[in-house]
Each structure stands twice: as structure tokens, then as C-alpha cells.
Design a protein around this motif. Structure first.
Motif: not given
Length: 129
Positions: A1-6, A18-21, A29-33
Motif C-alpha cells: 500500500m501507499l498513501l499519497v498526501t499533501n 508507506p507514505k509519499e508526502y 496530488v491527483l496527477q501524482i496518483v
């Protein structure tokens, strides 16, 4: 799993996966996802438009992804993220985000954090004993 957040509150308080801050706007954020879905074969575990706050009102967005385990792009996830990008663009075109006070920004950060916290609580309830 990966959590993408700003969201800095999510970055600080959620440490179970794991996170991608990223210090970017909601739309980025939508583009990165979307990149993760296309390039890394991730699938969406949370809806990119979860919550009841319009994309042109908040700065913060957190999205959970999972490894597809297949060598191809998940088309349902790709369609959802592209639809979310279209909604974001529509709202931003019609009415730009206000210049919120620090207190209001903290409230929006808390709402996004609470959605993520609740999601993880629900996911843990479904795990086998």
C-alpha cells in the motif's frame, strides 16, 4: 500500500503504511496518483473525491493506493482518477479557492486526516484475527 498526501497532519500522524508526502496543490496530488496508476500499476483503495469538501475549497487530499499485482494498468482506477481530475478542473475553473485563514486550513487538514484515520480503522476491522 501507499498513501499519497499533501496534508502535513496526515504526514505527521499516520505511520502504519508507506507514505509519499508531497508539498503540492490538490490537483497535483491527483496527477501524482494517476502516474502511480499508469507507471507502477497501482489501484485506488480510496476514492479520489472522498469527503464532502469541494476540490476548490480545500488544499488537502490524501489517497490510498495498493499494488495491482498484475503487469497492466487497472482501467477502473484510471477512469476514477481521470474523472476526479475533470471534477477538480471544473470546480477550479468556476470558482477559485478562497484565501483561507490558518485556522480554517487546520480544520480542512483535520477533516482529511480524520477520513484517513477512519479508513484505516475500518480496514483493520476487516483483517483476519
Amino acid at each position: 500500500m501507499l498513501l499519497v498526501t499533501n496534508n502535513p497532519m496526515v504526514e505527521e500522524k499516520i505511520n502504519c503504511i508507506p507514505k509519499e508526502y508531497v508539498e503540492v496543490e490538490y490537483g497535483e496530488v491527483l496527477q501524482i496518483v494517476k502516474q502511480h496508476i499508469i507507471e507502477n500499476n497501482y489501484v485506488l483503495l480510496t476514492h479520489p473525491l472522498s469527503g464532502s469538501i469541494k476540490p476548490n475549497e480545500t488544499y488537502y487530499k490524501s489517497i490510498i493506493l495498493d499494488d495491482n499485482q498484475r503487469p497492466y494498468t487497472d482501467l477502473a482506477s484510471l477512469e476514477l482518477i481521470e474523472d476526479a481530475e475533470a471534477v477538480y478542473d471544473k470546480f477550479m475553473k468556476n470558482k477559485m479557492r478562497p484565501n483561507w485563514t490558518e485556522k480554517v486550513l487546520k480544520d480542512f487538514a483535520y477533516v482529511d486526516y480524520y477520513i484517513m484515520r477512519s479508513t484505516f480503522e475500518c480496514m483493520q476491522m476487516q483483517l483476519p484475527l
